[in-house]
Scaffold this motif. Structure first.
Motif, PDB file in Angstrom:
ATOM      1  N   PRO A  44       7.968 145.016  41.899  1.00  0.00           N
ATOM      2  CA  PRO A  44       7.780 143.571  42.084  1.00  0.00           C
ATOM      3  C   PRO A  44       6.444 143.098  41.499  1.00  0.00           C
ATOM      4  O   PRO A  44       5.473 143.851  41.476  1.00  0.00           O
ATOM      5  CB  PRO A  44       7.796 143.402  43.606  1.00  0.00           C
ATOM      6  CG  PRO A  44       8.324 144.675  44.153  1.00  0.00           C
ATOM      7  CD  PRO A  44       8.007 145.742  43.164  1.00  0.00           C
ATOM      8  N   GLU A  45       6.447 141.873  41.092  1.00  0.00           N
ATOM      9  CA  GLU A  45       5.238 141.254  40.537  1.00  0.00           C
ATOM     10  C   GLU A  45       4.188 141.106  41.644  1.00  0.00           C
ATOM     11  O   GLU A  45       4.512 140.691  42.765  1.00  0.00           O
ATOM     12  CB  GLU A  45       5.694 139.891  40.029  1.00  0.00           C
ATOM     13  CG  GLU A  45       4.716 139.093  39.257  1.00  0.00           C
ATOM     14  CD  GLU A  45       5.196 137.641  39.254  1.00  0.00           C
ATOM     15  OE1 GLU A  45       4.334 136.771  39.187  1.00  0.00           O
ATOM     16  OE2 GLU A  45       6.418 137.435  39.369  1.00  0.00           O
ATOM     17  N   GLY A  46       2.935 141.437  41.325  1.00  0.00           N
ATOM     18  CA  GLY A  46       1.872 141.516  42.326  1.00  0.00           C
ATOM     19  C   GLY A  46       1.697 140.279  43.181  1.00  0.00           C
ATOM     20  O   GLY A  46       1.603 140.358  44.413  1.00  0.00           O
ATOM     21  N   ARG A  47       1.674 139.116  42.530  1.00  0.00           N
ATOM     22  CA  ARG A  47       1.391 137.888  43.292  1.00  0.00           C
ATOM     23  C   ARG A  47       2.450 137.639  44.358  1.00  0.00           C
ATOM     24  O   ARG A  47       2.144 137.364  45.518  1.00  0.00           O
ATOM     25  CB  ARG A  47       1.326 136.691  42.341  1.00  0.00           C
ATOM     26  CG  ARG A  47       0.978 135.399  43.050  1.00  0.00           C
ATOM     27  CD  ARG A  47       1.029 134.209  42.106  1.00  0.00           C
ATOM     28  NE  ARG A  47       0.572 133.015  42.788  1.00  0.00           N
ATOM     29  CZ  ARG A  47       1.323 132.285  43.619  1.00  0.00           C
ATOM     30  NH1 ARG A  47       2.557 132.649  43.886  1.00  0.00           N
ATOM     31  NH2 ARG A  47       0.822 131.213  44.199  1.00  0.00           N
ATOM     32  N   GLU A  48       3.703 137.761  43.959  1.00  0.00           N
ATOM     33  CA  GLU A  48       4.781 137.468  44.916  1.00  0.00           C
ATOM     34  C   GLU A  48       4.917 138.576  45.964  1.00  0.00           C
ATOM     35  O   GLU A  48       5.251 138.319  47.121  1.00  0.00           O
ATOM     36  CB  GLU A  48       6.119 137.262  44.176  1.00  0.00           C
ATOM     37  CG  GLU A  48       6.081 136.155  43.140  1.00  0.00           C
ATOM     38  CD  GLU A  48       5.467 134.863  43.676  1.00  0.00           C
ATOM     39  OE1 GLU A  48       5.661 134.530  44.852  1.00  0.00           O
ATOM     40  OE2 GLU A  48       4.771 134.183  42.880  1.00  0.00           O
ATOM     41  N   PHE A  49       4.635 139.797  45.538  1.00  0.00           N
ATOM     42  CA  PHE A  49       4.686 140.931  46.476  1.00  0.00           C
ATOM     43  C   PHE A  49       3.663 140.704  47.596  1.00  0.00           C
ATOM     44  O   PHE A  49       3.961 140.865  48.785  1.00  0.00           O
ATOM     45  CB  PHE A  49       4.374 142.213  45.698  1.00  0.00           C
ATOM     46  CG  PHE A  49       4.879 143.479  46.341  1.00  0.00           C
ATOM     47  CD1 PHE A  49       6.015 143.501  47.122  1.00  0.00           C
ATOM     48  CD2 PHE A  49       4.218 144.687  46.116  1.00  0.00           C
ATOM     49  CE1 PHE A  49       6.485 144.685  47.687  1.00  0.00           C
ATOM     50  CE2 PHE A  49       4.682 145.870  46.679  1.00  0.00           C
ATOM     51  CZ  PHE A  49       5.809 145.859  47.462  1.00  0.00           C
ATOM     52  N   HIS A  87      -3.991 142.359  42.851  1.00  0.00           N
ATOM     53  CA  HIS A  87      -2.983 142.364  43.916  1.00  0.00           C
ATOM     54  C   HIS A  87      -2.696 143.781  44.406  1.00  0.00           C
ATOM     55  O   HIS A  87      -2.761 144.741  43.643  1.00  0.00           O
ATOM     56  CB  HIS A  87      -1.696 141.703  43.429  1.00  0.00           C
ATOM     57  CG  HIS A  87      -1.846 140.223  43.302  1.00  0.00           C
ATOM     58  ND1 HIS A  87      -2.021 139.410  44.391  1.00  0.00           N
ATOM     59  CD2 HIS A  87      -1.902 139.417  42.212  1.00  0.00           C
ATOM     60  CE1 HIS A  87      -2.162 138.156  43.994  1.00  0.00           C
ATOM     61  NE2 HIS A  87      -2.101 138.135  42.676  1.00  0.00           N
ATOM     62  N   ASN A 104      -5.306 132.845  44.644  1.00  0.00           N
ATOM     63  CA  ASN A 104      -4.100 133.495  45.168  1.00  0.00           C
ATOM     64  C   ASN A 104      -4.386 134.298  46.439  1.00  0.00           C
ATOM     65  O   ASN A 104      -5.520 134.712  46.686  1.00  0.00           O
ATOM     66  CB  ASN A 104      -3.515 134.446  44.112  1.00  0.00           C
ATOM     67  CG  ASN A 104      -2.730 133.683  43.064  1.00  0.00           C
ATOM     68  OD1 ASN A 104      -2.157 132.637  43.359  1.00  0.00           O
ATOM     69  ND2 ASN A 104      -2.721 134.200  41.850  1.00  0.00           N
ATOM     70  N   THR A 154       2.893 152.358  36.708  1.00  0.00           N
ATOM     71  CA  THR A 154       1.910 151.674  35.851  1.00  0.00           C
ATOM     72  C   THR A 154       1.158 152.695  35.011  1.00  0.00           C
ATOM     73  O   THR A 154       0.883 152.476  33.825  1.00  0.00           O
ATOM     74  CB  THR A 154       0.897 150.888  36.728  1.00  0.00           C
ATOM     75  OG1 THR A 154       1.631 150.196  37.728  1.00  0.00           O
ATOM     76  CG2 THR A 154       0.077 149.920  35.917  1.00  0.00           C
TER      77      THR A 154
END
Ligand code: ADP
Ligand code: ASP
Ligand code: MG
Length: 424
Positions: free
Chosen positions: A61-66, A108, A145, A321
Motif C-alpha cells: 500500500p501507498e505510504g500516505r494512505e496506509f 511514512h 500529512n 523496497t
C-alpha cells in the motif's frame, strides 16, 4: 502534585471490559492527587487486522494512505477510553497525535518525532481533565500529512509526551509484569528484572525484545527520563529502566537477557565484483531509500572468481523496497542475482558484564551447537552477541541459550505470567 504519564498497550485495551478496567486505574491515579496524561495503543490486534485488510486491496500500500488507515486504530481506543473515564465521573479529553502536537519527519511508516508542542494537552490538564493521546502517530509539517512511528511506536509517543510535559513518572503498562530475561511467551521460567540500564534495554529492544519500542528507550535516555514497565493486569512492581553501565556494581549479573526477532529478512546480492566501492554503492542506494540495514556479511572472493556474495538483514517491511532499489543498480554493479529469504530468525544475548568476562562467546556458541542450531550470520557489540538462524530453530535456540546462562527462575511458582495479548 505529580504529573504522571501512563501508556496502555493494545492488549491492555483489547475489549470494552479491559477499557473499563484501565479507566478505573487511570481514575485511581487522578484521585491520588496526580495530574494524568495517558497514551493509548489500538485495541488488541487492530493494527494487524488493518494491515491485513489493506494488503487484500494492494500488496504494497501507498505510504500516505496506509498511515491514514493505521492511525484509525488508536483513534478508536482513545475515544472509547475517554468515554469510559467520563462515565466514572471524571473528565477526559482525547487527542490525535497531530492535535497533541507530535511533530515528525515525513517518511511514512517509520517517522521520527522531531518536536512535541503539547499546548492543547497542557491546557486540558490545567482545566482538570485527564488528557488521552493516540499513540504511534504524528504530523509532518513539511508534507502536512499524518504519519506513523513504526510498529510498537506508542511507547515512543508516551516518552515524547512525558519529556515534553516534564512528567515526574512515565509508566508503560503492558500484558506482562515487566522486562524479563527472555520473552515469557517462549521461556516460561524467564526472570523479571528489577532494573535494567538504558544501554542494556537499548540492545534488547534493538535486538527485537518488543516489550519497548527502540526509539522510546533512546528518547528516554536522551531526556533522562526513567521508564517504569509494568502490567495493567496486576499491581506488581514491574521493571525500572534507569541508570547507566557505569553505575553497575560488581555483583550485577553478567547477562541481562536473551532477545529474539522474527521481523527481519535476509537479502543476498550474488556475484558482486570484489573491488573497492561496491558495498558503498549497495548500501548508499538502500540508505537513499530510507532502509535501515541490520547485519551485513561479506567474504573475500574465493577460487579466483573476483566475485563475492554480500548478505544483509533488514526489516521485512522494507524487503520489497530493497529488492526494487537494488534491481535498479544491477547493471551499474554487475551482480548476477538477488536472493530473498524470509525464513530467518535472530537471537541475541545481551549483558553489560560480558565486556569484562571472557568465555561468554564460547558458552553461547556451545549452547547453540549442543542444541543443533546452525548459524548463518554472527555480529557482536561490546555488550551483545547476535546470530541469525532458521526461523523454525529460533524458539529452541532462545531456550538453549537462556538455560546455558542459567538466567531463569528455579521455582516454577516464580515463573512469568502472560496476562493477555496474542503475541502477534
Ligand atoms: P503492548 O501492546 O503493551 O505494547 P507488546 O506486545 O508490544 O505489548 O509488548 C509486550 C510483549 O513483549 C510481551 O507480551 C512479551 O511477549 C514480549 N516480550 C519480548 N521480549 C520480552 C522481554 N524480554 N520481557 C518481557 N516481554 C517481552
Ligand atoms: N498499534 C501500533 C502497533 O500495533 C502501535 C503500538 O501498539 O505501539 O504497532
Ligand atoms: Mg508494544
Amino acid at each position: 502534585m505529580s504529573l504522571v504519564v501512563q501508556k496502555y498497550g493494545g492488549s491492555s485495551v483489547a475489549d470494552a471490559e479491559r477499557i473499563k478496567r484501565v479507566a478505573e486505574r487511570i481514575v485511581d491515579t487522578k484521585k491520588a492527587g496526580n495530574d494524568v496524561a495517558v497514551v493509548v495503543s489500538a485495541m488488541g490486534d487492530t493494527t494487524d487486522e488493518l494491515i491485513d485488510l489493506a494488503e487484500q486491496i494492494v500488496p504494497v500500500p501507498e505510504g500516505r494512505e496506509f498511515d491514514m488507515l493505521l492511525t484509525a486504530g488508536e483513534r478508536i481506543s482513545m475515544a472509547l477510553l475517554a468515554m469510559a473515564i467520563n462515565s466514572l465521573g471524571f473528565k477526559a479529553e482525547s487527542f490525535t497525535g497531530s492535535q497533541a502536537g507530535v511533530l515528525t519527519t515525513s517518511v511514512h511508516g517509520k517517522a521520527r518525532i522531531v518536536d512535541v508542542t503539547p499546548g492543547r494537552i497542557e491546557n486540558s490538564i490545567a482545566q482538570g481533565n485527564i488528557a488521552i493521546v493516540a499513540g504511534f502517530q504524528g504530523f509532518s509539517k513539511e508534507t502536512m500529512n499524518i504519519t506513523t512511528l513504526g510498529r510498537g511506536g506508542s511507547d515512543t509517543t508516551a516518552v515524547a509526551i512525558a519529556a515534553a510535559l516534564k512528567a515526574d513518572v512515565c509508566e508503560i503498562y503492558t500484558d506482562v509484569d515487566g522486562v524479563y530475561s527472555a520473552d515469557p511467551r517462549i521461556v516460561p521460567n524467564a526472570k523479571r528484572l528489577d532494573t535494567v540500564t538504558f544501554e542494556e534495554m537499548l540492545e534488547l529492544a534493538a535486538s527485537g525484545a518488543k516489550i519497548l519500542h527502540l526509539r522510546s528507550v533512546e528518547y528516554a535516555r536522551r531526556y533522562g527520563l526513567n521508564l517504569h514497565v509494568r502490567s495493567s493486569y496486576s499491581t506488581k512492581n514491574g521493571t525500572l529502566v534507569t541508570g547507566s553501565m557505569e553505575d553497575l556494581t560488581v555483583e550485577q549479573a553478567i547477562i541481562s537477557g536473551v532477545a529474539h526477532d522474527r521481523s527481519e529478512v535476509k537479502v543476498t546480492v550474488v556475484d558482486v565484483p570484489d573491488k573497492p566501492g561496491q558495498a558503498a554503492l549497495i548500501f548508499q542506494s538502500l540508505a537513499d531509500a530510507e532502509i535501515n540495514i541490520d547485519m551485513i556479511v561479506q567474504n573475500v572472493s574465493t577460487g579466483g572468481t573476483g566475485r563475492t556474495d554480500v548478505s544483509f538483514t533488514l526489516p521485512a517491511t522494507d524487503g520489497q523496497t530493497a529488492l526494487a532499489t537494488l534491481r535498479r543498480i544491477q547493471d551499474v554493479i554487475g551482480f548476477s542475482d538477488l536472493l530473498y529469504d524470509d525464513h530467518v530468525g535472530k537471537l541475541s544475548l545481551v549483558g553489560a558484564g560480558m565486556r569484562s568476562h571472557p568465555g561468554v562467546s564460547a558458552r553461547f556458541f556451545t549452547a547453540l551447537s549442543n542444541a543443533g542450531i546452525n548459524m548463518e550470520m554472527i555480529s557482536t557489540s561490546e555488550i551483545r552477541i547476535s546470530v541469525v538462524c532458521r526461523d523454525t530453530d529460533l524458539d529452541d535456540a532462545v531456550r538453549a541459550v537462556h538455560d546455558a546462562f542459567e538466567l531463569g527462575v528455579t521455582d516454577p511458582d516464580d515463573g512469568a505470567v502472560v496476562y493477555g495479548g496474542t503475541g502477534r
